[in-house]
Structure formats: structure tokens, C-alpha cells
Design an enzyme around this catalytic site. Structure first.
Site, short mmCIF file in Angstrom:
data_model
loop_
_atom_site.label_atom_id
_atom_site.label_comp_id
_atom_site.label_asym_id
_atom_site.label_seq_id
_atom_site.Cartn_x
_atom_site.Cartn_y
_atom_site.Cartn_z
N ARG A 137 0.80 -1.22 0.00
CA ARG A 137 0.00 0.00 0.00
C ARG A 137 0.84 1.28 0.00
O ARG A 137 0.32 2.35 0.26
CB ARG A 137 -0.94 0.00 1.21
CG ARG A 137 -1.91 -1.16 1.20
CD ARG A 137 -2.80 -1.13 2.43
NE ARG A 137 -3.55 -2.35 2.55
CZ ARG A 137 -4.72 -2.56 1.98
NH1 ARG A 137 -5.26 -1.64 1.22
NH2 ARG A 137 -5.34 -3.71 2.15
N ASP A 138 2.13 1.14 -0.27
CA ASP A 138 2.98 2.33 -0.18
C ASP A 138 4.03 2.35 -1.28
O ASP A 138 5.20 2.59 -1.04
CB ASP A 138 3.64 2.36 1.21
CG ASP A 138 4.14 3.74 1.59
OD1 ASP A 138 3.67 4.74 1.00
OD2 ASP A 138 5.01 3.82 2.46
N ILE A 139 3.60 2.09 -2.51
CA ILE A 139 4.53 2.15 -3.64
C ILE A 139 4.69 3.61 -4.04
O ILE A 139 3.72 4.28 -4.39
CB ILE A 139 4.00 1.31 -4.83
CG1 ILE A 139 3.92 -0.16 -4.42
CG2 ILE A 139 4.90 1.48 -6.04
CD1 ILE A 139 3.25 -1.04 -5.44
N ASN A 143 10.37 4.48 -2.07
CA ASN A 143 10.40 3.07 -1.67
C ASN A 143 10.91 2.14 -2.77
O ASN A 143 10.92 0.93 -2.60
CB ASN A 143 9.01 2.60 -1.23
CG ASN A 143 8.64 3.14 0.13
OD1 ASN A 143 9.50 3.55 0.90
ND2 ASN A 143 7.36 3.14 0.44
#
Length: 151
Positions: A137-139, A143
Site C-alpha cells: 500500500r505504499d509504492i 520506496n
């Protein structure tokens, strides 16, 4: 925190990132002299129990993953001082984040962008074939690391 040794094993070398209640460090594992990344969750004044649940979930999921482009789980522990800390240790992948490259005005060719997209999709396909599926949920550019091997 520089040069501090955590859990009698990990010597902090450099801060990599900071968010409210979270800090990320580059450290050396004194047992095997390898570099690692330590993500720390601080149980401070603004602490939300949901943050701890998500942090522990991240550690549990990371333990189960086995993909050459996903950092490997190394350790998980808690620290007690005037605050309580939880730490997740994972493999360090040398390279630059996509965000760092963009900030230095790196220009990508169409071929390079296709390669990056393809490699990200390969990782996502792996995560989505797991049972249960893992949804990242954090692309975001910070990252995604372009390693020294250009992958």
C-alpha cells in the site's frame, strides 16, 4: 543515535529517514559485518496502537517473503528506555531510491522506464500470487531502490 548499538548487535551508522513516530537507519550487524536497515517505531506521546499493529504485520509478512528484489527480514525486537521502541531489521540493498534520482534531475530513457515498470510489476505479481495475497500500500519513488546492479 549515531554509533549507538541496539540489541547488543546493530551499530547505527546513518539516519535514512524520519516520520512522526518512525525512524529508519542504516546500521552494521556486528555478528556478520553486513549492512542492514533498521526501522524503528517509537511509542511516544502521539502513539497510535494501530501503528504498532501495522508495524508488527509488516514484520510478519516480510518474514514470509522470498523474492530476490524484496529486502529480506533479519530481526525484530523491542527496546526499553524512557520510551518503548520496536525495531524491524531487514536486508540493506545498496543503491539510490527513485526519488533521489529524480531529485538529482536524472533523466530516464524510455527503455529504462519500461525496465523499471516491468521489474516493479514482477514484484507485484509475486506478492499477488501469495495466499493470502500481499497488497503493498505504499509504492512510491522513495520506496523503490535502483540497486548498484541497475535493478
Amino acid at each position: 543515535m549515531l554509533n549507538q548499538i541496539l540489541n547488543e548487535r546493530y551499530q547505527i551508522q546513518q539516519e535514512l529517514g524520519r516520520q512522526t513516530g518512525r525512524r529508519t537507519f542504516l546500521a552494521e550487524d556486528l555478528e556478520n559485518r553486513q549492512k542492514v536497515v533498521i526501522k524503528i517505531l517509537l511509542l511516544g506521546e502521539d502513539f497510535d496502537w494501530q501503528d504498532l499493529k501495522l508495524f508488527e504485520r509488516e514484520a510478519d509478512i516480510l518474514k514470509q517473503l522470498s523474492h530476490p528484489r524484496i529486502p529480506k527480514y533479519r530481526d525484530y525486537f523491542s527496546l526499553e528506555d524512557k520510551y518503548n521502541w520496536f525495531a524491524l531489521v531487514e536486508e540493506y540493498i545498496p543503491g539510490d531510491s527513485l526519488k533521489q534520482l529524480i531529485e538529482t534531475k536524472k533523466r530516464f530513457t524510455e527503455e529504462e522506464l519500461r525496465k523499471i515498470g516491468s521489474e516493479v510489476l514482477d514484484i507485484l505479481c509475486y506478492l499477488h500470487t501469495l495466499n493470502p495475497q500481499v497488497i503493498h500500500r505504499d509504492i512510491k519513488p522513495s520506496n523503490l531502490i535502483i540497486g548498484v546492479d541497475k535493478k
